[in-house]
Motif scaffolding. Structure first.
Motif, PDB file in Angstrom:
ATOM      1  N   VAL A   6      -4.233   3.521   2.542  1.00  0.00           N
ATOM      2  CA  VAL A   6      -3.661   3.220   3.855  1.00  0.00           C
ATOM      3  C   VAL A   6      -4.640   3.608   4.961  1.00  0.00           C
ATOM      4  N   LEU A   7      -5.216   4.804   4.866  1.00  0.00           N
ATOM      5  CA  LEU A   7      -6.175   5.225   5.882  1.00  0.00           C
ATOM      6  C   LEU A   7      -7.374   4.284   5.923  1.00  0.00           C
ATOM      7  N   ILE A  33       3.939  -1.031   3.701  1.00  0.00           N
ATOM      8  CA  ILE A  33       3.118   0.183   3.697  1.00  0.00           C
ATOM      9  C   ILE A  33       4.013   1.408   3.661  1.00  0.00           C
ATOM     10  N   MET A  34       3.638   2.375   2.815  1.00  0.00           N
ATOM     11  CA  MET A  34       4.191   3.720   2.921  1.00  0.00           C
ATOM     12  C   MET A  34       3.031   4.671   3.181  1.00  0.00           C
ATOM     13  N   LEU A  43       7.430  -4.247   6.257  1.00  0.00           N
ATOM     14  CA  LEU A  43       8.030  -2.952   5.957  1.00  0.00           C
ATOM     15  C   LEU A  43       7.011  -1.846   6.212  1.00  0.00           C
ATOM     16  N   LEU A  44       7.384  -0.874   7.055  1.00  0.00           N
ATOM     17  CA  LEU A  44       6.485   0.239   7.366  1.00  0.00           C
ATOM     18  C   LEU A  44       7.264   1.543   7.287  1.00  0.00           C
ATOM     19  N   LEU A  45       6.853   2.412   6.354  1.00  0.00           N
ATOM     20  CA  LEU A  45       7.501   3.697   6.117  1.00  0.00           C
ATOM     21  C   LEU A  45       6.481   4.802   6.351  1.00  0.00           C
ATOM     22  N   LEU A  65       0.849  -1.192   0.000  1.00  0.00           N
ATOM     23  CA  LEU A  65       0.000   0.000   0.000  1.00  0.00           C
ATOM     24  C   LEU A  65       0.882   1.239   0.000  1.00  0.00           C
ATOM     25  N   TRP A  66       0.623   2.159  -0.913  1.00  0.00           N
ATOM     26  CA  TRP A  66       1.367   3.410  -0.980  1.00  0.00           C
ATOM     27  C   TRP A  66       0.443   4.604  -1.177  1.00  0.00           C
TER      28      TRP A  66
END
Length: 724
Positions: A321-322, A337-338, A362-364, A315-316
């Protein structure tokens, strides 16, 4: 292609590049222009597609033979080995032109043009492919391998115009819409042709609608061509490709490698393969991907489930994402996710918003201020966490072994407490750069695998934890700009440390002792610190290659053990205004025959030296190439300097006390000397050019080769003579 008329050799040429870039078009244009100059010619189109199936390569071998030989010599091939024998036997004396278009497997090349001696002298073989590695494996001379690149602005505009605006069309389209199509295609000929033909004859509202659609969903015809390269990837490279398309475009290679490796992907070989297949490139150190290739990757992820973002792997998109964070996490498939809104926003993220994402690796998070007061909880299987700015806390993790590899919380208002990183056995990278509220370094003994710690510009950091002195795995410690750092371990035994940066730590006064040989440390930066001296044990840094001590205003002396640094290449002491003496080699009690034999650059400019007698001994720095002595109080240079035949640069500008310049080294290329009011004697100076045994006039200087840089300001040329 040059030397077409030559019959002396066989030349194999490779054209490689991404799908739709124009490789086939170039090959066809060349074929049509020159095929009559050969005894036989063949254009094998779509080798990749045609070779599939049980008789694919055999069919191609038959086409090759029958196109080149006369019609009455028509041959049938029973199997691939038989076809190879026929090609070698029937064509070995013929000068042929052979195009192998869209090759994607080494077996295809070996079956159709395995060796240059299959064909007669003067033959030309052109191979088009998306995979550069195939050309390397075939042993093609790299001078004959060409990357086909995107069209420039003028060429792209011309191609689009030819397809979108034929001469009979009278529809007028706004310039900004045409420019938007050009920007979308980014010089890719296939996209320009397809979109130009599609938009031909359509009104402006149709152009606007098409561009809006293309920003979300790529054109199918273009996408299908580009996707061929993705379909040919193995699982490791597919995962890396999708990560790059969704997150990492524009990132540095090294940072991207670390993140990918942390997610159990083999990044080094994966990135090489993607480069070879023209899917990515690195420009100025940054990872680049054609916009349409990136759109392909994003579309592949979106197709995993267009209606429910929880069932996609990545998800970017901010709204997606929200959406996921506000919904039930049951059966959530998200791996990366970014969260990056267009501008800084307050978002209320509940403490357990991510905790139930069991697949999350991975979480950015960027440009987000969490209005919820308190740390968020992250899944224990998370491998990389990045939250840049506006986080006042270190996250917590769910129960179980912590698998986090990278933690990046630059510019956050965090404070570290004892045992903050307990049980983080896999943590390799910590970045707290610009965390200005940080006062104490964390205890690194809780992170036994840590390799890199970046605390640069933590302006309130006072103390470096004792654990760094003995850490077995730590390789990089960056404390640049920690202006209040005053407490540092008294000894340093970190055997893996290779880069220690304490630049501009203005309260740092004492460098630790080195009780044992350290094989790892290669770069040491102490510029702008308050140190007064280095310990004698500095000689135990046996692998040190670069030491920077510039602008250490309190430094008054160097230990004689400096001569034990046999691997040092660059020693910088620029601006050490209280340094009045450089130790002599004989003072070192060194049993080695020469001083640091690898030293190439010595910077002593802006110190307070009155003599440089240490340079008289030619065993001291025997391979010195650059010597900077400007802005010192020296009165003369050692007479033996003319024997330093490796020296190519000498700078003695603004040495106002200098009274004598002796004969200079024979291979000096760059010499700076100016403002000599006290110059009384100039010895015979070595020639920079071919002026042998004669005086050098101003006219001679003006005629010197431009690669020699000579600066003599305020020197009386009538009293200066250059001889060999």
């Amino acid at each position: 292609m040059s030397n077409l008329e030559s019959n002396k050799d066989v030349v194999v040429v490779g054209l490689w590049g991404k799908g739709g870039i124009g490789k086939t078009t170039l090959a066809k244009a060349f074929y049509n222009a020159v095929f009559r100059k050969f005894e036989g010619s063949c254009f094998l189109a779509n080798v990749r597609e045609t070779s599939q199936g049980c008789r694919g390569l055999v069919t191609l071998q038959e086409l090759l033979l029958n196109d080149i030989l006369l019609p009455q010599q028509r041959l049938e091939v029973s199997n691939m080995d038989g076809g190879i024998n026929l090609i070698q036997h029937r064509l070995r004396r013929k000068k042929v032109l052979l195009i192998l278009d869209d090759v994607d497997d080494l077996q295809q090349l070996r079956a159709l043009a395995g060796e240059g001696d299959w064909f007669g002298n003067g033959s030309r073989i052109i191979i088009t492919t998306r995979d550069k590695q195939l050309l390397t494996c075939l042993g093609i001379d790299q001078d004959h391998v060409y990357e086909v690149k995107a069209l420039d602005g003028g060429e792209a505009h011309e191609l689009l115009t030819n397809h979108a605006f034929p001469t009979h069309q009278k529809v007028k389209i706004r310039t900004d819409l045409v420019d938007s199509v050009l920007s979308h295609a980014k010089g890719l000929p296939l996209a320009l042709e397809v979109l130009g033909s599609f938009l031909c004859g359509r009104r402006e509202h149709a152009w606007e609608s098409t561009l809006k659609k293309l920003s979300r969903i790529p054109h199918k015809t273009v996408n299908d061509v580009l996707k061929i390269s993705y379909d040919g990837l193995e699982e490791n490279e597919r995962e890396i490709f999708l990560h790059i398309a969704c997150f990492f475009k524009g990132w540095t290679r090294e940072y991207t490698r670390k993140v990918l490796d942390s997610c159990d992907l083999e990044a080094i070989i994966g990135l090489e393969i993607l480069i070879e297949k023209s899917l990515i490139s690195f420009e100025n150190g940054l990872l680049e991907m054609h916009d349409l290739v990136q759109l392909l990757g994003m579309d592949i992820v979106n197709q995993e489930c267009r209606d429910d973002p929880r069932k996609r792997s990545r998800l970017w998109c901010y709204d997606d994402v929200l959406n996921v964070l506000s919904s039930d996490m049951e059966d959530c498939a998200v791996k990366a996710i970014m969260l990056k809104p267009p501008e800084l926003q307050d978002i209320c993220i509940s403490p357990n918003a991510f905790a139930k994402m069991r697949r999350l690796r991975l979480l950015l998070v960027r440009k987000v201020h969490n209005s919820f007061q308190g740390p968020i909880c992250l899944p224990s299987d998370l491998r990389w966490f990045e939250w840049l700015g506006h986080a006042p806390w270190i996250p917590e993790f769910s129960s179980g072994p912590k698998k986090l590899v990278g933690l990046d919380m630059s510019k956050c208002s965090i404070m570290i407490w004892p045992n903050q990183f307990k049980d983080f056995q896999n943590l390799k990278y910590i970045n707290f750069r610009n965390c200005e509220l940080l006062v104490h370094m964390p205890d690194l003994s809780c992170t036994p695998t840590l390799e890199e710690l970046d605390l640069s510009n933590c302006k309130n950091l006072v103390e470096a934890h004792e654990s760094i002195a003995y850490h077995d795995k730590l390789q990089v410690l960056n404390l640049w700009g920690c202006s209040k750092l005053s407490v540092f371990p008294k000894v340093l035994e970190a055997k893996s440390l290779r880069d220690l940066n304490i630049y501009d730590c203005t309260k740092f006064e004492r460098f630790p002792d080195i009780p044992h040989r350290l094989e790892g440390l290669k770069k040491l930066c102490l510029r702008g610190t308050a140190i007064k001296e280095l310990p004698e044990s500095i000689g135990n840094l046996v692998s040190l290659e670069k030491m920077e001590l510039g602008n250490c205003k309190n430094l008054v002396c160097l230990p004689s053990s400096i001569y034990m640094l046999q691997n040092i290449d660059h020693l910088e002491l620029r601006g050490c205004t209280n340094l009045i003496r450089f130790p002599k080699y004989e003072d070192s009690n060194n049993r080695l025959r020469t001083g640091p034999s690898n030293l190439r650059r010595l910077s002593l400019d802006g110190c307070n030296l009155s003599e440089v007698e240490f340079l008289e001994d030619l065993s001291c720095f025997p391979f010195l190439k650059e010597l900077h002595l400007d802005r010192n109080n020296i009165t003369s240079l050692p007479t033996s300097i003319n024997k330093r035949d490796r020296l190519s640069l000498l700078n003695v500008t603004n040495c106002h006390q200098l009274q004598e310049i002796p004969e200079l080294p024979p291979f000096l290329s760059y010499f700076w000397a100016d403002n000599y009011k006290s110059l009384q004697k100039t010895g015979d100076l070595t020639s920079f050019h071919d002026f042998v045994h004669r005086g050098l006039t101003m006219a001679d200087i003006a005629s010197l080769d431009q690669r020699w840089l000579l600066y003599f300001y305020g020197i009386d040329f009538y009293h200066m003579r250059f001889v060999c």
